[in-house]
Design a protein around this motif. Structure first.
Motif, PDB file in Angstrom:
ATOM      1  N   HIS A  89       0.875  -1.333  -0.014  1.00  0.00           N
ATOM      2  CA  HIS A  89      -0.161  -0.053  -0.002  1.00  0.00           C
ATOM      3  C   HIS A  89       0.823   1.328   0.117  1.00  0.00           C
ATOM      4  O   HIS A  89       2.010   1.140   0.454  1.00  0.00           O
ATOM      5  CB  HIS A  89      -0.880  -0.056   1.197  1.00  0.00           C
ATOM      6  CG  HIS A  89      -0.322   0.133   2.548  1.00  0.00           C
ATOM      7  ND1 HIS A  89      -0.338   1.141   3.208  1.00  0.00           N
ATOM      8  CD2 HIS A  89      -0.213  -0.865   3.472  1.00  0.00           C
ATOM      9  CE1 HIS A  89       0.406   1.027   4.439  1.00  0.00           C
ATOM     10  NE2 HIS A  89       0.294  -0.292   4.539  1.00  0.00           N
ATOM     11  N   ASP A 119       5.851   1.610   7.756  1.00  0.00           N
ATOM     12  CA  ASP A 119       4.542   1.220   7.454  1.00  0.00           C
ATOM     13  C   ASP A 119       4.116   1.951   6.041  1.00  0.00           C
ATOM     14  O   ASP A 119       3.267   2.766   6.228  1.00  0.00           O
ATOM     15  CB  ASP A 119       3.601   0.937   8.587  1.00  0.00           C
ATOM     16  CG  ASP A 119       2.261   0.502   8.319  1.00  0.00           C
ATOM     17  OD1 ASP A 119       2.166  -0.247   6.994  1.00  0.00           O
ATOM     18  OD2 ASP A 119       1.433   0.539   9.020  1.00  0.00           O
ATOM     19  N   MET A 120       4.196   1.739   5.042  1.00  0.00           N
ATOM     20  CA  MET A 120       5.105   0.581   4.618  1.00  0.00           C
ATOM     21  C   MET A 120       6.099   1.055   3.085  1.00  0.00           C
ATOM     22  O   MET A 120       6.264   0.239   2.317  1.00  0.00           O
ATOM     23  CB  MET A 120       4.401  -0.888   4.168  1.00  0.00           C
ATOM     24  CG  MET A 120       3.456  -0.547   3.119  1.00  0.00           C
ATOM     25  SD  MET A 120       3.204  -1.835   1.780  1.00  0.00           S
ATOM     26  CE  MET A 120       2.212  -3.006   2.696  1.00  0.00           C
ATOM     27  N   GLU A 153      -5.197   1.319   2.074  1.00  0.00           N
ATOM     28  CA  GLU A 153      -5.173   0.251   3.147  1.00  0.00           C
ATOM     29  C   GLU A 153      -5.547   0.419   4.547  1.00  0.00           C
ATOM     30  O   GLU A 153      -6.021  -0.038   5.495  1.00  0.00           O
ATOM     31  CB  GLU A 153      -3.847  -0.484   2.859  1.00  0.00           C
ATOM     32  CG  GLU A 153      -3.663  -2.001   3.703  1.00  0.00           C
ATOM     33  CD  GLU A 153      -3.355  -1.720   5.106  1.00  0.00           C
ATOM     34  OE1 GLU A 153      -3.543  -2.702   6.135  1.00  0.00           O
ATOM     35  OE2 GLU A 153      -2.861  -0.826   5.612  1.00  0.00           O
ATOM     36  N   GLU A 154      -4.813   1.611   4.670  1.00  0.00           N
ATOM     37  CA  GLU A 154      -5.029   2.318   6.242  1.00  0.00           C
ATOM     38  C   GLU A 154      -6.259   2.303   6.754  1.00  0.00           C
ATOM     39  O   GLU A 154      -6.390   2.594   8.033  1.00  0.00           O
ATOM     40  CB  GLU A 154      -4.217   3.330   6.633  1.00  0.00           C
ATOM     41  CG  GLU A 154      -2.507   3.033   6.227  1.00  0.00           C
ATOM     42  CD  GLU A 154      -2.059   2.266   7.290  1.00  0.00           C
ATOM     43  OE1 GLU A 154      -2.598   1.805   8.214  1.00  0.00           O
ATOM     44  OE2 GLU A 154      -0.866   2.026   7.264  1.00  0.00           O
ATOM     45  N   GLU A 178       4.092  -5.728   4.257  1.00  0.00           N
ATOM     46  CA  GLU A 178       3.908  -5.011   5.439  1.00  0.00           C
ATOM     47  C   GLU A 178       5.382  -5.246   6.234  1.00  0.00           C
ATOM     48  O   GLU A 178       6.129  -5.720   5.897  1.00  0.00           O
ATOM     49  CB  GLU A 178       2.815  -5.601   6.307  1.00  0.00           C
ATOM     50  CG  GLU A 178       1.309  -5.326   5.567  1.00  0.00           C
ATOM     51  CD  GLU A 178       0.998  -3.992   5.650  1.00  0.00           C
ATOM     52  OE1 GLU A 178       1.679  -2.981   6.636  1.00  0.00           O
ATOM     53  OE2 GLU A 178      -0.290  -3.544   5.393  1.00  0.00           O
ATOM     54  N   PRO A 179       5.214  -4.026   7.174  1.00  0.00           N
ATOM     55  CA  PRO A 179       6.705  -4.251   7.994  1.00  0.00           C
ATOM     56  C   PRO A 179       6.866  -5.666   8.805  1.00  0.00           C
ATOM     57  O   PRO A 179       6.020  -6.313   9.164  1.00  0.00           O
ATOM     58  CB  PRO A 179       6.330  -3.204   9.251  1.00  0.00           C
ATOM     59  CG  PRO A 179       5.249  -2.164   8.686  1.00  0.00           C
ATOM     60  CD  PRO A 179       4.490  -3.231   7.719  1.00  0.00           C
TER      61      PRO A 179
HETATM   62 ZN   LIG Z   1       0.786  -1.084   6.651  1.00  0.00          ZN
END
Ligand SMILES: [Zn+2]
Length: 386
Positions: A89, A119-120, A153-154, A178-179
């Motif tokens: 994202h 992130d990210m 995404e968030e 993702e992280p």
């Molecule tokens: Zn994320």
């Protein structure tokens, strides 16, 4: 020096500083989810970078004020043939101005700070770097690849979910950037997330003169809050959180309206169904008050299947070739787009981004020392997954 070592001497190397420059170029473009126009600046940058390395790259127009998504395909991608989907994202939770204000882009020792770097943006950039590196080494990639960069995404991927699910169904595996967490661990299971709202309507009255005529929405809601919070069962991995409550118009008024918002986390789809039914099934204690519950599962659980285990084993072997010991973290409560793809039964690995800490905070940072090993891992994944 052996011949093989001599050849390696002259090979282009994975360079952490070069990776970092690329990541910072993306961090410089601030991308709060609700600023579609800003997210689009990054979308265009991402599209152009991929087009420059010979992949087909297009922007999928965003809806509802959100930015565009970017869909990239390797030249050998064909509908119906096994492929990888790499999912990222572009948006962050940080408002515009964070990079000059509360979390300036800066380096302190091994840490590089900046809004959304962990992130990210770092994770989203790594597979691009790895692909480019693979090409400059003259090495072939393995399966054809689709890269999808979504814009929202968030906030739960309201407009990209259908694109994510459509692309996931075409893929053999999904890799989510993702992280990484806790020393570089990756993610192979996530809890499912549900969101609900309760709306309680009573009858207003003067709290002094006509108390007996009033029907308090707050009093009614209080019972439901305790009941719903009581569904929490840590042994089963079920949590309910009544995180937001609003009610009343004045201290001397029996309140007519009260609302509450609830977050639910579950490990299994069965628990998701059971708890959803329990939360939605509200019966008012006071017959003169109405209670309406709405909502449902927002992200289904990402359960560790046998297929995910075997994908993890394969990835672990490949990462070891690149010198990285891949370790999976215990179940995490946070959801991601990986929840959607895993719930479709497509083996999914997540947390393949950079290591660091402070996601969603003002001390968000990545560790520079994690970049080279992670890039090496991505090179091997793109080259070797079968
Ligand atoms: Zn994320």
């Amino acid at each position: 020096m052996t011949d093989a070592a001599a050849t390696r001497e002259n090979e282009p190397r994975i360079d952490a500083e070069e990776i970092l420059d690329g990541i910072l170029d993306w961090v410089e473009v601030e991308t709060p989810t609700y600023h579609g126009a800003e997210v689009n600046k990054l979308a265009e940058k991402v599209r152009a970078l991929w087009a420059d390395v010979g992949c087909s790259a297009q922007r999928i127009p965003g809806r509802d004020g959100f930015g565009d998504h970017v869909l990239v395909r390797s030249p050998d991608w064909k509908e119906g043939e096994p492929s990888l989907l790499v999912l990222s994202h572009m948006d962050t939770v940080h408002p515009m101005g964070t990079k000059e204000g509360p979390n300036p882009i800066r380096r302190e020792g091994d840490s590089v700070f900046g809004p959304g770097i962990y992130d990210m943006k770092a994770g989203a950039y790594l597979p691009y770097y790895a692909w480019r590196h693979l090409k400059r080494l003259g090495r072939a990639h393995g399966m054809p690849v689709t890269w999808l960069y979504v814009s929202e995404e968030e906030v739960g991927s309201p407009t990209s979910r259908e694109v994510i699910e459509r692309e996931a169904k075409k893929a053999k595996y999904v890799l989510v950037t993702e992280p990484a967490r806790d020393g570089g661990k990756i993610v192979t299971a996530r809890k499912g997330v549900g969101r609900f709202e309760l709306t309680v309507t009573g009858r207003p009255a003067h709290a002094g003169a006509q108390h007996q005529d009033g029907r308090s929405a707050v009093k009614e809601l209080a019972h439901h809050i305790l009941e719903i919070e009581g569904y929490t069962d840590y042994d089963r991995g079920v949590t309910t959180n009544v995180g937001l409550v609003q009610a009343g118009t004045g201290v001397n008024v029996v309140p007519r309206d009260a609302t509450a918002e609830i977050d639910l986390r579950v490990i299994t789809a069965a628990d998701g169904e059971e708890l959803t039914a329990k939360i939605l099934n509200r019966v008012a204690r006071d017959p003169d008050v109405t209670v309406v519950a709405t909502g449902g599962m927002n992200r289904p659980p990402y359960e560790r299947s046998a297929e995910i285990e075997s994908l993890f084993d394969q990835a672990k072997t490949l990462a070891a070739k690149g010198g990285l010991d891949l370790v999976s973290t215990p179940l995490t409560g946070g959801g991601s787009d990986g929840n959607f793809t895993a719930a479709l039964g497509v083996p999914t690995l997540d947390g393949l981004g950079a290591d660091g800490k402070g996601a969603h905070t003002l001390h968000e940072q990545i560790y520079v020392s994690s970049l080279e090993p992670r890039a090496r891992m991505w090179v091997e994944l793109l080259a070797g997954l079968k």
